[in-house]
Design an enzyme around this catalytic site. Structure first.
Site, short mmCIF file in Angstrom:
data_model
loop_
_atom_site.label_atom_id
_atom_site.label_comp_id
_atom_site.label_asym_id
_atom_site.label_seq_id
_atom_site.Cartn_x
_atom_site.Cartn_y
_atom_site.Cartn_z
CE LYS A 188 -5.81 16.80 21.28
NZ LYS A 188 -4.79 17.91 21.31
CD GLU B 251 11.03 13.56 15.55
OE1 GLU B 251 10.21 13.32 16.45
OE2 GLU B 251 10.78 13.41 14.35
P1 NAP Z 1 2.75 15.14 21.18
O1 NAP Z 1 2.61 15.51 22.60
O2 NAP Z 1 3.00 13.74 20.82
O3 NAP Z 1 1.42 15.68 20.46
C1 NAP Z 1 0.76 15.12 19.35
C2 NAP Z 1 -0.75 15.14 19.58
O4 NAP Z 1 -1.09 14.22 20.63
C3 NAP Z 1 -1.29 16.48 20.05
O5 NAP Z 1 -2.60 16.68 19.56
C4 NAP Z 1 -1.31 16.30 21.55
O6 NAP Z 1 -2.11 17.21 22.24
C5 NAP Z 1 -1.80 14.88 21.66
N1 NAP Z 1 -1.52 14.23 22.95
C6 NAP Z 1 -0.54 14.53 23.85
N2 NAP Z 1 -0.61 13.71 24.91
C7 NAP Z 1 -1.65 12.87 24.69
C8 NAP Z 1 -2.23 11.80 25.43
N3 NAP Z 1 -1.75 11.41 26.61
N4 NAP Z 1 -3.30 11.15 24.91
C9 NAP Z 1 -3.80 11.51 23.72
N5 NAP Z 1 -3.31 12.53 22.97
C10 NAP Z 1 -2.23 13.20 23.45
O7 NAP Z 1 3.86 16.00 20.51
P2 NAP Z 1 4.27 17.49 20.90
O8 NAP Z 1 4.24 17.69 22.39
O9 NAP Z 1 3.44 18.39 20.12
O10 NAP Z 1 5.78 17.53 20.41
C11 NAP Z 1 6.79 16.88 21.18
C12 NAP Z 1 7.80 16.23 20.28
O11 NAP Z 1 7.18 15.23 19.49
C13 NAP Z 1 8.46 17.15 19.25
O12 NAP Z 1 9.51 17.84 19.77
C14 NAP Z 1 8.85 16.16 18.19
O13 NAP Z 1 10.08 15.57 18.49
C15 NAP Z 1 7.77 15.13 18.24
N6 NAP Z 1 6.75 15.34 17.18
C16 NAP Z 1 6.75 14.53 16.11
C17 NAP Z 1 5.81 14.71 15.13
C18 NAP Z 1 5.75 13.85 13.92
O14 NAP Z 1 5.16 14.23 12.92
N7 NAP Z 1 6.29 12.66 13.94
C19 NAP Z 1 4.88 15.74 15.21
C20 NAP Z 1 4.92 16.57 16.33
C21 NAP Z 1 5.85 16.34 17.31
P3 NAP Z 1 -1.40 18.58 22.76
O15 NAP Z 1 -1.26 19.41 21.56
O16 NAP Z 1 -2.33 19.14 23.75
O17 NAP Z 1 -0.07 18.18 23.36
#
Ligand code: NAP
Ligand code: MG
Length: 456
Positions: free
Chosen positions: A164, A363
């Site tokens: 996913k 972050e």
């Molecule tokens: P995120 O919400 O954690 O998304 C990562 C993945 O998880 C996406 O595929 C997301 O789908 C999915 N996801 C979200 N909620 C979920 C749930 N309840 N159950 C299962 N899967 C779920 O991150 P983001 O919203 O893209 O970014 C938010 C913040 O996270 C950024 O600003 C950054 O600080 C941090 N981040 C960190 C990393 C890293 O490499 N460590 C990478 C990305 C972001 P959707 O795409 O539909 O949300």
């Protein structure tokens, strides 16, 4: 959806719009998967598991080599897709977003063929067997790398996968599924369901047919996924956020350390989990470092790509506002739009940042660097270890031994010594709240294996 070796319509009619962050225009739509799509994909992965797990490791390696070759053939298309849906500048998309997954896929083609899947311990023969069906959930910041860093080792281990990908970057995930198909992997070994995290992602985590969840993304979502996986006694790997320290010790080449440090933060518009977003400088060299950092950051003003979305830009800007409100000194950058259209954020540097400030702890995931001052090495180490994270870091010193000694005290999973190069075989993963488990190389392969001991 790509399920059981074929493209098939989604169960529901909803779609997700994909935007180009450089133009703010819609460039495509993908189906929004539901629990029904996830169920179909997990069933296909379960059905394919016994056959794939029983395939000779060298044959799995050969399939991964074929996949790598397709990625090589489609490198230009991959880079263009990441530029379109993430906004990565074309040269960076080629050099990193397209090239790194090729390297990683190649490394697992080799590791599958050479890994010791059996060992002898006294009168026991220990078999390293695949964990089973893997649910992989990936973010948008290095969209293909993060897919390959999970799928390649899982397939090398003999696991089957349901992916996913992030809702913001599903197009390169579809390209990857097409590459898997072209490489001739057996039906059901890899399956793709695009959709929202809260719908498709959650259904994948909760599905009883999934044996392991491998997640990369925010700590908030990772915490919830870890709890759900723990309740179901599933294996879980979490690669989460970071707030890594770049420690410049007295005697280091200051200009080089600052320039490399700024480049590290600005690359990918700061959307890098292992970016060195805190620069720690001795108080005697602090003012000079701030000036060097300002000059270095300003050089990125015209080169930097947009951040991924309007939502992400708003998050980054709110952190910049918070930094100013909490008393940090804005050296360059800020929250005025530098260009329109597009979700651009100006390369931003803060000085006089202290540990208790939000911008020193959380972050930001944008092109924002904070400079902190220390008085001696013990102070530097205390500051370096003062966040909840521990993913990466850097140490610069006059001699390697001094830098290594300092690095051994850091609570973090990786440290680059005097500009040491990124190694795609080195274990990558977090101490503390940066995660659980390791990706890449042989350590990344082990994550997808479980042991069976036969006493003979
Ligand atoms: P995120 O919400 O954690 O998304 C990562 C993945 O998880 C996406 O595929 C997301 O789908 C999915 N996801 C979200 N909620 C979920 C749930 N309840 N159950 C299962 N899967 C779920 O991150 P983001 O919203 O893209 O970014 C938010 C913040 O996270 C950024 O600003 C950054 O600080 C941090 N981040 C960190 C990393 C890293 O490499 N460590 C990478 C990305 C972001 P959707 O795409 O539909 O949300
Ligand atoms: Mg999200």
């Amino acid at each position: 959806m790509y399920i059981d070796g074929a493209w098939r319509p989604a169960a529901g009619a909803e779609t997700i719009a994909v935007l180009d962050p450089g133009t703010e225009q819609e460039i495509g739509r993908v189906p929004a998967g539901t629990a029904d799509d996830i169920d179909a994909a997990v069933r296909a992965a379960r059905a394919a598991l016994p056959g794939w797990a029983a395939t000779a490791p060298a044959e799995r390696g050969a399939r991964l080599a074929a996949l790598r070759d397709v990625l090589v053939a489609r490198k230009g298309e991959i880079a263009a897709t990441v530029t379109a849906e993430l906004g990565a500048p074309p040269a960076f998309a080629q050099k990193v977003h397209a090239a790194l997954p090729i390297t990683v896929a190649g490394s697992y083609a080799e590791l599958a063929a050479t890994h010791a899947f059996e060992e002898q311990l006294g009168n026991s023969r220990v078999h390293h067997e695949p964990v089973g069906v893997v649910g992989a959930i990936t973010p948008w910041n290095y969209p293909l790398h993060q897919i390959v860093a999970k799928v390649a080792p899982a397939l090398a281990a003999g696991c089957t996968v349901v992916l996913k990908p992030a809702e913001n970057t599903p197009l390169v995930a579809r390209l990857f599924a097409a590459a898997v198909h072209e490489a001739g992997l057996p039906a059901g070994v890899f399956n793709l369901v695009t959709g929202l995290g809260t719908v498709a992602g959650q259904a994948l985590v909760e599905h009883p047919g999934v044996d392991m969840v491998s997640f990369t993304g925010s700590t908030a979502v990772g915490r919830a996924i870890g709890a759900a996986a723990g309740a179901a006694v599933k294996r879980v790997a979490l690669e989460l956020g970071g707030k890594s320290a770049n420690v410049i010790l007295p005697g280091a080449d200051l200009a080089r350390a600052v320039n490399v440090g700024v480049a590290n933060v600005m690359s990918n518009s700061g959307q890098t989990c292992n970016a060195w977003t805190r620069m720690l400088v001795h108080t005697a060299q602090y003012d000079e470092a701030v000036e060097l950092a300002r000059a270095a950051a300003d050089k990125y003003a015209d080169r930097i790509g947009p951040v991924v979305s309007a939502e992400q830009r708003a998050r980054v800007w709110s952190y910049i506002d918070k930094g100013i409100a909490e008393g940090a000194r804005l050296v360059t950058g800020g929250t005025e739009a530098s260009r329109t259209p597009g979700y651009y954020v100006r390369p931003t540097v803060f000085a006089d940042v202290t540990e208790e400030m939000t911008i020193a702890q959380e972050e930001i995931f944008g092109p924002v660097l904070v400079l902190m001052r220390y008085t001696d090495e013990a102070d530097a180490l205390r500051i370096a270890n003062s966040t909840a994270y521990g993913l990466s870091g850097a140490v610069w010193a006059a001699d390697e031994a001094a830098a290594v000694a300092f690095a051994r005290g850091m609570e973090t999973g990786q440290v680059d010594i005097n500009g040491g190069r990124f190694n795609p075989l080195a274990p990558f993963g977090g101490y503390k709240q940066s995660g659980v488990g390791r990706e890449l190389g042989p350590h990344g392969l082990s994550e997808y294996l479980q042991t069976k001991s036969l006493q003979l």
